[in-house]
Design a protein around this motif. Structure first.
Motif, PDB file in Angstrom:
ATOM      1  N   SER A  31       1.092  -1.492  -0.071  1.00  0.00           N
ATOM      2  CA  SER A  31       0.165  -0.416  -0.166  1.00  0.00           C
ATOM      3  C   SER A  31       0.398   1.268   0.155  1.00  0.00           C
ATOM      4  O   SER A  31       0.395   2.403  -0.278  1.00  0.00           O
ATOM      5  CB  SER A  31      -1.134  -0.218   1.361  1.00  0.00           C
ATOM      6  OG  SER A  31      -0.164   0.030   1.857  1.00  0.00           O
ATOM      7  N   ARG A  32       2.172   1.023  -0.019  1.00  0.00           N
ATOM      8  CA  ARG A  32       3.288   2.505   0.220  1.00  0.00           C
ATOM      9  C   ARG A  32       3.588   2.934  -1.136  1.00  0.00           C
ATOM     10  O   ARG A  32       3.880   4.179  -1.258  1.00  0.00           O
ATOM     11  CB  ARG A  32       4.588   1.952   1.361  1.00  0.00           C
ATOM     12  CG  ARG A  32       4.024   1.948   2.710  1.00  0.00           C
ATOM     13  CD  ARG A  32       3.555   2.881   3.497  1.00  0.00           C
ATOM     14  NE  ARG A  32       2.606   3.211   4.740  1.00  0.00           N
ATOM     15  CZ  ARG A  32       3.624   3.363   5.808  1.00  0.00           C
ATOM     16  NH1 ARG A  32       5.029   3.840   5.304  1.00  0.00           N
ATOM     17  NH2 ARG A  32       3.439   3.205   6.845  1.00  0.00           N
ATOM     18  N   MET A  33       3.147   1.660  -1.704  1.00  0.00           N
ATOM     19  CA  MET A  33       3.649   1.667  -4.016  1.00  0.00           C
ATOM     20  C   MET A  33       2.444   3.394  -4.203  1.00  0.00           C
ATOM     21  O   MET A  33       1.881   3.455  -3.624  1.00  0.00           O
ATOM     22  CB  MET A  33       3.526   0.861  -4.466  1.00  0.00           C
ATOM     23  CG  MET A  33       4.558  -0.197  -4.289  1.00  0.00           C
ATOM     24  SD  MET A  33       4.782  -1.562  -5.857  1.00  0.00           S
ATOM     25  CE  MET A  33       2.365  -1.663  -5.434  1.00  0.00           C
ATOM     26  N   VAL A 167       8.318  -7.444  -4.697  1.00  0.00           N
ATOM     27  CA  VAL A 167       7.571  -6.554  -5.784  1.00  0.00           C
ATOM     28  C   VAL A 167       7.655  -5.081  -5.865  1.00  0.00           C
ATOM     29  O   VAL A 167       8.105  -4.989  -6.802  1.00  0.00           O
ATOM     30  CB  VAL A 167       5.934  -6.660  -5.728  1.00  0.00           C
ATOM     31  CG1 VAL A 167       4.582  -6.137  -6.374  1.00  0.00           C
ATOM     32  CG2 VAL A 167       6.048  -8.601  -5.647  1.00  0.00           C
ATOM     33  N   ILE A 168       7.568  -4.616  -4.822  1.00  0.00           N
ATOM     34  CA  ILE A 168       7.897  -3.351  -4.892  1.00  0.00           C
ATOM     35  C   ILE A 168       9.445  -2.953  -6.166  1.00  0.00           C
ATOM     36  O   ILE A 168       9.608  -1.683  -6.295  1.00  0.00           O
ATOM     37  CB  ILE A 168       7.758  -2.870  -3.412  1.00  0.00           C
ATOM     38  CG1 ILE A 168       6.622  -2.236  -2.925  1.00  0.00           C
ATOM     39  CG2 ILE A 168       8.394  -1.029  -3.707  1.00  0.00           C
ATOM     40  CD1 ILE A 168       6.489  -2.405  -0.805  1.00  0.00           C
ATOM     41  N   ALA A 169      10.416  -3.548  -4.856  1.00  0.00           N
ATOM     42  CA  ALA A 169      11.348  -3.447  -5.866  1.00  0.00           C
ATOM     43  C   ALA A 169      11.412  -3.954  -7.140  1.00  0.00           C
ATOM     44  O   ALA A 169      12.282  -2.719  -7.909  1.00  0.00           O
ATOM     45  CB  ALA A 169      12.423  -4.254  -5.296  1.00  0.00           C
ATOM     46  N   GLU A 170      10.819  -4.100  -7.703  1.00  0.00           N
ATOM     47  CA  GLU A 170      10.779  -4.165  -9.136  1.00  0.00           C
ATOM     48  C   GLU A 170       9.840  -3.718  -9.517  1.00  0.00           C
ATOM     49  O   GLU A 170      10.464  -2.813 -11.124  1.00  0.00           O
ATOM     50  CB  GLU A 170       9.759  -6.280 -10.010  1.00  0.00           C
ATOM     51  CG  GLU A 170       9.687  -6.185 -10.802  1.00  0.00           C
ATOM     52  CD  GLU A 170       9.466  -7.747 -11.777  1.00  0.00           C
ATOM     53  OE1 GLU A 170       8.604  -7.624 -12.392  1.00  0.00           O
ATOM     54  OE2 GLU A 170      10.171  -8.180 -10.466  1.00  0.00           O
ATOM     55  N   ILE A 171       8.380  -2.894  -8.839  1.00  0.00           N
ATOM     56  CA  ILE A 171       7.971  -2.421  -9.738  1.00  0.00           C
ATOM     57  C   ILE A 171       8.086  -0.105 -10.013  1.00  0.00           C
ATOM     58  O   ILE A 171       8.537   0.023 -10.459  1.00  0.00           O
ATOM     59  CB  ILE A 171       6.490  -2.027  -9.341  1.00  0.00           C
ATOM     60  CG1 ILE A 171       6.244  -3.549  -9.734  1.00  0.00           C
ATOM     61  CG2 ILE A 171       5.515  -1.078  -9.931  1.00  0.00           C
ATOM     62  CD1 ILE A 171       5.021  -3.904  -9.267  1.00  0.00           C
ATOM     63  N   GLY A 173      11.304   0.112  -7.315  1.00  0.00           N
ATOM     64  CA  GLY A 173      13.087   0.499  -7.604  1.00  0.00           C
ATOM     65  C   GLY A 173      13.448  -0.056  -6.099  1.00  0.00           C
ATOM     66  O   GLY A 173      12.644   0.498  -5.626  1.00  0.00           O
ATOM     67  N   GLN A 174      15.003  -0.774  -6.100  1.00  0.00           N
ATOM     68  CA  GLN A 174      14.752  -0.779  -4.989  1.00  0.00           C
ATOM     69  C   GLN A 174      15.040  -0.205  -3.241  1.00  0.00           C
ATOM     70  O   GLN A 174      14.833  -0.016  -2.409  1.00  0.00           O
ATOM     71  CB  GLN A 174      17.031  -2.172  -5.056  1.00  0.00           C
ATOM     72  CG  GLN A 174      17.311  -1.967  -3.265  1.00  0.00           C
ATOM     73  CD  GLN A 174      18.591  -3.329  -4.142  1.00  0.00           C
ATOM     74  OE1 GLN A 174      18.571  -3.066  -5.047  1.00  0.00           O
ATOM     75  NE2 GLN A 174      19.377  -2.921  -3.182  1.00  0.00           N
ATOM     76  N   ALA A 179      13.477   2.194   1.274  1.00  0.00           N
ATOM     77  CA  ALA A 179      12.578   3.442   2.089  1.00  0.00           C
ATOM     78  C   ALA A 179      11.113   2.871   2.782  1.00  0.00           C
ATOM     79  O   ALA A 179      11.403   2.636   4.211  1.00  0.00           O
ATOM     80  CB  ALA A 179      12.401   4.722   1.426  1.00  0.00           C
ATOM     81  N   VAL A 180      10.758   1.676   2.262  1.00  0.00           N
ATOM     82  CA  VAL A 180       9.547   1.189   2.408  1.00  0.00           C
ATOM     83  C   VAL A 180       9.361   0.656   3.507  1.00  0.00           C
ATOM     84  O   VAL A 180      10.174   0.435   5.096  1.00  0.00           O
ATOM     85  CB  VAL A 180       8.438   0.583   1.654  1.00  0.00           C
ATOM     86  CG1 VAL A 180       7.512   0.091   2.662  1.00  0.00           C
ATOM     87  CG2 VAL A 180       7.625   1.721   0.389  1.00  0.00           C
TER      88      VAL A 180
END
Length: 229
Positions: A31-33, A167-171, A173-174, A179-180
């Motif tokens: 949800s942080r994306m 998933v967040i890193a892929e969409i 970025g790392q 940061a999340v």
């Protein structure tokens, strides 16, 4: 003034008997994306009973649920009912057809398999039930997160957080994923080294099977036929 990010629709399947952390763990992170919109979908919007003694209220039903960019199926002892429910499996197929990512946590991978979405894929599940993956034409890979094309499966319960960060890193970025992770202070240092059957004592693994995992495995083996040929 910058443009608002494009909505990224995340759909979690909810069902009675769900392990709530399978869902709430990755949901908190995903949800942080930027642009993330979380949808909790069930056959109806009546409260869903979790395995933790409290209920979760879905925010949409199968008919009203938007098309997922990321579809996620959590696990739990209620998975056996999902596997046997034609309407739910069709919902998963329909959503998967238009999703960028098809994902699961814990025994949610067995529901993906029952929907025909793991054929020829490498995948994982909760350690007690990984033997069932081959019945869906999948190949078990021992890892907390397994990615094969656009299908991403996570192991048991807490690995859903690792999956979300992957998933967040892929969409995004790392750097954003890190940061999340920092913002949510995900820095696990468990007090015991027993979180995996490879490091837990054989007696403890046997005890968990006797307390319920073994019985559930037998139920699932009766529901899921062996792969022919």
């Amino acid at each position: 003034m910058t443009d608002s990010p494009k909505p990224f629709h995340i759909v979690f399947l909810l069902f009675d008997g769900i392990t709530q952390l399978d869902f709430t763990g990755p949901a908190q992170f995903l949800s942080r994306m930027p642009g993330a919109v979380v949808h909790t979908a069930a056959k109806s919007t009546q409260p869903i009973e979790t395995d933790s003694g409290f209920a979760i209220v879905p925010n949409c039903n199968f008919v009203d649920c938007p098309q997922a960019d990321l579809l996620c199926v959590p696990g739990g002892f209620g998975t056996k009912d999902v596997i046997a429910d034609a309407e739910t499996l069709q919902f998963l197929r329909d959503q998967a057809a238009g999703a960028q990512y098809i994902t699961s946590v814990c025994t949610g991978s067995l529901a993906l398999g029952a929907a025909g979405l793991l054929e020829g894929k490498r995948a994982t599940s909760h350690w007690a039930y990984t033997s069932l993956l081959e019945r869906f034409g999948a190949t078990f890979e021992k890892a907390r997160v397994v990615k094969h094309g656009n299908v991403i499966t996570a192991g048991g319960v807490t690995s859903g957080i690792d999956f979300a960060l992957t998933v967040i890193a892929e969409i995004v970025g790392q750097e954003f994923a890190e940061a999340v992770q920092l913002g949510l202070e995900y820095d696990p240092h468990p007090p015991f080294s027993s979180g995996n059957p490879d490091v837990a004592s054989p007696k403890l693994v046997e005890t968990l099977h006797e307390r319920g995992y073994g019985a559930v495995l037998k139920e699932l083996e009766e529901i899921i036929p062996p792969r022919s040929g």
